[in-house]
Design an enzyme around this catalytic site. Sequence first.
Site, PDB file in Angstrom:
ATOM      1  N   GLY A  22     -16.787 -12.743   1.793  1.00 23.30           N
ATOM      2  CA  GLY A  22     -16.456 -11.975   1.024  1.00 23.30           C
ATOM      3  C   GLY A  22     -16.131 -11.747  -0.601  1.00 23.30           C
ATOM      4  N   LYS A  60       0.625  -1.347   0.138  1.00 23.03           N
ATOM      5  CA  LYS A  60       0.080   0.181  -0.046  1.00 23.03           C
ATOM      6  C   LYS A  60       0.980   1.164   0.334  1.00 23.03           C
ATOM      7  CE  LYS A  60      -4.421  -1.988   0.233  1.00 23.03           C
ATOM      8  NZ  LYS A  60      -5.264  -0.705  -0.276  1.00 23.03           N
ATOM      9  N   GLU A 115     -10.348 -13.942  -3.209  1.00 20.06           N
ATOM     10  CA  GLU A 115     -10.719 -12.957  -2.636  1.00 20.06           C
ATOM     11  C   GLU A 115     -11.290 -14.830  -0.935  1.00 20.06           C
ATOM     12  OE1 GLU A 115     -13.808 -10.013  -3.513  1.00 20.06           O
ATOM     13  OE2 GLU A 115     -14.175 -11.949  -4.658  1.00 20.06           O
ATOM     14  N   ASP A 154     -16.979 -10.062  -3.258  1.00 18.83           N
ATOM     15  CA  ASP A 154     -18.096  -9.512  -4.174  1.00 18.83           C
ATOM     16  C   ASP A 154     -17.247  -8.739  -5.840  1.00 18.83           C
ATOM     17  OD1 ASP A 154     -15.737  -8.035  -2.347  1.00 18.83           O
ATOM     18  OD2 ASP A 154     -15.481  -6.615  -3.765  1.00 18.83           O
ATOM     19  N   SER A 211      -8.641   0.091   6.981  1.00 16.62           N
ATOM     20  CA  SER A 211      -8.545  -1.018   8.379  1.00 16.62           C
ATOM     21  C   SER A 211      -7.299  -1.329   8.331  1.00 16.62           C
ATOM     22  CB  SER A 211      -9.394  -2.788   7.578  1.00 16.62           C
ATOM     23  OG  SER A 211      -8.347  -3.061   6.933  1.00 16.62           O
ATOM     24  N   SER A 218       1.035  -9.717  -0.004  1.00 14.46           N
ATOM     25  CA  SER A 218       0.729  -8.047   0.581  1.00 14.46           C
ATOM     26  C   SER A 218       0.781  -7.484   1.175  1.00 14.46           C
ATOM     27  CB  SER A 218      -0.990  -7.961  -0.438  1.00 14.46           C
ATOM     28  OG  SER A 218      -2.146  -8.532   0.681  1.00 14.46           O
TER      29      SER A 218
END
Length: 317
Positions: free
Chosen positions: A206, A51, A202, A208, A76, A302
């Site tokens: 969740g 990130k 995923e 999505d 988060s 990650s």
Amino acid sequence: MVTIEDVEAAAARLAGQANRTPVLTSRTLDARTGAEVFLKAENFQRVGAFKFRGAYNAIAQLSGDRLAAGVCTHSSGNHAQAVALAARLLGTKATILMPEDAPESKVDAVLGYGAEVRRFDRYTEDRFALCEKLAADNGYALIPPFDHPHVIAGQGTATLEFLAECPDLDALITPMGGGGLMAGAATVASARRPGLELIGVEPEAGDDQKQSLEAGRLISVPVPKTVADGLALPSPGVLNFEIIRKHVRRIVTVTDEQILDAMRFLFERTKIVVEPSGAAAVAALLAEQVRLPGKRVGVILSGGNVAADRFAALLRS
């Protein structure tokens, strides 16, 4: 849309600021999967996650007045830490909205970088609306966790580095939350290695991104409860999804148990600490949700932001 030139410019901007993270291998992982697996260890990135790449790239492009006014975001944990550190390095202040159930180790890290933290309930409050109001009320520049071209371009530098070191990969697997990492990867792969198979992972609770890809439109789900807090989002980013649906053909899901098994495997066999979100892609391989025998497979780990006590507790569960 984001271009390969945007990613290359981000790489130049990040030179001397972001770490060029190592690529690791494991003979045991190769034997378990039947593939030749290469692990891009973004858990060794600054703030412990990929990130930092996107946050720094976005904040570094703010005008002088916008930068001086301060920045804000919602996260988060990993993007929160990334924005906090990037803001400090670039000489501005950061205000971060973090869920009430965010890991305290991540909250402490954000505070340690000098940012202000405000808490919210991720299950009852709209983080996007809260953050937009915070930005409007205070004149802050909003740095989204994933749905922003400069953030996506920054995240794409991880894949740019990966393909420079491992140019003949057959497939690339990444965890998927909002989709910034995969959108960046797709931007690079489409320009540098068009035949590369891109596979997203995923949490089962969740899915999505998977539902959205299958439907060809954005699908929202209730905020998932999963050990992979960094992937616990209700819907993909709009810009991210536009890129992903053009280039990604497969998204799979893994259970929390499979994620924890992957964390344990990585600790015991490669001697590295990876947080639940960061272990999701390896979980897909170990659980045979993705089978690529005989292929050269790249995996992005990650992040590695998990406190020692939580890490031990998760592996005991």
